[in-house]
Each structure stands twice: as structure tokens, then as C-alpha cells.
Write a protein that holds these residues in place. Structure first.
Motif, PDB file in Angstrom:
ATOM      1  N   ALA A   1      19.369  -5.894  -6.056  1.00 39.86           N
ATOM      2  CA  ALA A   1      19.090  -7.156  -5.353  1.00 39.86           C
ATOM      3  C   ALA A   1      17.998  -7.003  -4.295  1.00 39.86           C
ATOM      4  O   ALA A   1      17.553  -8.002  -3.728  1.00 39.86           O
ATOM      5  CB  ALA A   1      20.374  -7.677  -4.712  1.00 39.86           C
ATOM      6  N   ILE A   2      17.544  -5.788  -4.039  1.00 44.43           N
ATOM      7  CA  ILE A   2      16.500  -5.558  -3.032  1.00 44.43           C
ATOM      8  C   ILE A   2      15.139  -5.693  -3.708  1.00 44.43           C
ATOM      9  O   ILE A   2      14.804  -4.899  -4.590  1.00 44.43           O
ATOM     10  CB  ILE A   2      16.640  -4.152  -2.397  1.00 44.43           C
ATOM     11  N   PRO A   3      14.324  -6.689  -3.329  1.00 42.33           N
ATOM     12  CA  PRO A   3      13.064  -6.924  -4.031  1.00 42.33           C
ATOM     13  C   PRO A   3      12.066  -5.769  -3.941  1.00 42.33           C
ATOM     14  O   PRO A   3      11.287  -5.565  -4.866  1.00 42.33           O
ATOM     15  CB  PRO A   3      12.485  -8.178  -3.369  1.00 42.33           C
ATOM     16  N   GLU A   4      12.092  -5.008  -2.878  1.00 41.16           N
ATOM     17  CA  GLU A   4      11.147  -3.893  -2.732  1.00 41.16           C
ATOM     18  C   GLU A   4      11.478  -2.719  -3.654  1.00 41.16           C
ATOM     19  O   GLU A   4      10.646  -1.851  -3.883  1.00 41.16           O
ATOM     20  CB  GLU A   4      11.130  -3.397  -1.275  1.00 41.16           C
TER      21      GLU A   4
ATOM     22  N   ASP B   1       3.473  -1.140   4.256  1.00 43.09           N
ATOM     23  CA  ASP B   1       3.005   0.030   5.008  1.00 43.09           C
ATOM     24  C   ASP B   1       4.238   0.842   5.382  1.00 43.09           C
ATOM     25  O   ASP B   1       5.363   0.488   5.020  1.00 43.09           O
ATOM     26  CB  ASP B   1       2.193  -0.390   6.237  1.00 43.09           C
ATOM     27  N   ILE B   2       4.035   1.932   6.116  1.00 43.98           N
ATOM     28  CA  ILE B   2       5.158   2.802   6.481  1.00 43.98           C
ATOM     29  C   ILE B   2       6.178   2.067   7.359  1.00 43.98           C
ATOM     30  O   ILE B   2       7.383   2.234   7.194  1.00 43.98           O
ATOM     31  CB  ILE B   2       4.662   4.096   7.166  1.00 43.98           C
TER      32      ILE B   2
ATOM     33  N   GLY C   1       0.776  -1.232   0.000  1.00 44.82           N
ATOM     34  CA  GLY C   1       0.000   0.000   0.000  1.00 44.82           C
ATOM     35  C   GLY C   1       0.806   1.280   0.000  1.00 44.82           C
ATOM     36  O   GLY C   1       0.241   2.355  -0.075  1.00 44.82           O
ATOM     37  N   VAL C   2       2.136   1.186   0.092  1.00 47.17           N
ATOM     38  CA  VAL C   2       2.965   2.383   0.158  1.00 47.17           C
ATOM     39  C   VAL C   2       4.019   2.343  -0.945  1.00 47.17           C
ATOM     40  O   VAL C   2       4.705   1.338  -1.109  1.00 47.17           O
ATOM     41  CB  VAL C   2       3.666   2.495   1.540  1.00 47.17           C
ATOM     42  N   THR C   3       4.108   3.439  -1.677  1.00 50.91           N
ATOM     43  CA  THR C   3       5.171   3.614  -2.664  1.00 50.91           C
ATOM     44  C   THR C   3       5.944   4.865  -2.284  1.00 50.91           C
ATOM     45  O   THR C   3       5.350   5.909  -2.023  1.00 50.91           O
ATOM     46  CB  THR C   3       4.611   3.754  -4.087  1.00 50.91           C
TER      47      THR C   3
END
Length: 152
Positions: A91-94, A115-116, A65-67
Motif C-alpha cells: 500500500a506504500i506508493p514509494e 531525495d534522501i 532521484g533516489v532509489t
């Protein structure tokens, strides 16, 4: 660069709207036969105008829910530092997008999180520990409107 006519532009606009359309359906909508439409699409792909077709996922529906857009200024400069940073950040999936940019920051990242609190975890444990990270600025996405690029 390939010369585009009005039909090419119409095909591109239709595919930007819905890339899953078949050449037959697209051809019918534009007054072309399926083979003629397919040949035009193929020509646009071979020329690199159509670089691929992507599946657009709804991040919120998937629980993200957070970009956040991060501006990253590296503390040290040099080719090794850039390569090390790029290898580690991809390499960081997020991290959904990594852009090397000119201006105040060296990189711009698009990060998705649940989320935050999840974003804070990603920032503290993953992003801030990357090689060469100096200054970081975060901008939370409130809303987004999709606008296809110009087609001449």
C-alpha cells in the motif's frame, strides 16, 4: 514449457529491446510476414512466455532521484505476520517492488524517493511502522544497467 526455435528467440530479443514494435515491423526485420509474426507472438503470449508489455518510466525525469533497496527482516514469523506485512507494504506508493526472499532478510524492497530526505520520511513514517518489521538494511542505488535475461 514451450519449445522455442531461433525465430521465437529473435522475436523475444527484439521485443525485449522495444516492446512497442508492431508485428508488421518486427516481421519485416526478421523476414516474416505480418500474420506469421503475429501468430508467433500470440503463441508466446498464450504459453506465458510473454507475460505482458510494460512501460519503462525514467524515475529521475519524474522527480524521483533516489532509489534504495531495503532488506527487511521480520521480528516475528508466522503466516499472519507475513500476510499483514505484505498487505501493508504494497500500500506504500514509494515501494515499487516487494520480493519475498531466502537468506539474511525476509523481504527485499525497491523504494523510490525524491531525495534522501524524502526517503528518510518514507523509511521512518511508513516502512518502520509496518507490522512485524525488525531489522532493516538500506542500500542506495548509484547506477543501474539493464540486462535482459537469457533466451536460451
Amino acid at each position: 514449457m514451450i519449445a522455442l526455435d531461433d525465430l521465437d528467440r529473435a522475436i523475444l530479443r527484439a521485443l525485449v529491446e522495444d516492446a512497442s514494435q508492431s508485428a508488421g515491423a518486427l516481421g519485416r526485420a526478421l523476414g516474416l510476414s505480418q500474420p506469421a509474426c503475429w501468430r508467433r507472438i500470440r503463441r508466446l503470449e498464450e504459453a506465458g512466455v510473454i507475460a505482458g508489455r510494460r512501460l519503462d518510466l525514467d524515475q529521475a525525469a519524474l522527480g524521483f532521484g533516489v532509489t534504495v533497496f531495503l532488506g527487511i527482516k521480520l521480528a516475528t514469523r508466522g503466516r499472519v505476520s507475513l500476510e499483514d506485512f505484505e498487505r501493508a507494504v504494497t500500500a506504500i506508493p514509494e515501494v515499487q517492488v516487494v520480493q519475498h526472499v531466502l537468506g539474511r532478510f525476509d523481504y527485499r524492497l525497491r523504494v523510490t524517493a525524491r531525495d534522501i530526505a524524502d526517503f528518510e520520511r518514507v523509511l521512518r513514517r511508513r516502512v518502520m511502522t509496518l507490522p512485524g518489521v525488525g531489522q532493516v538494511e538500506a542500500n542506495v542505488l548509484l547506477s543501474e544497467e539493464r540486462r535482459p535475461g537469457p533466451l536460451g
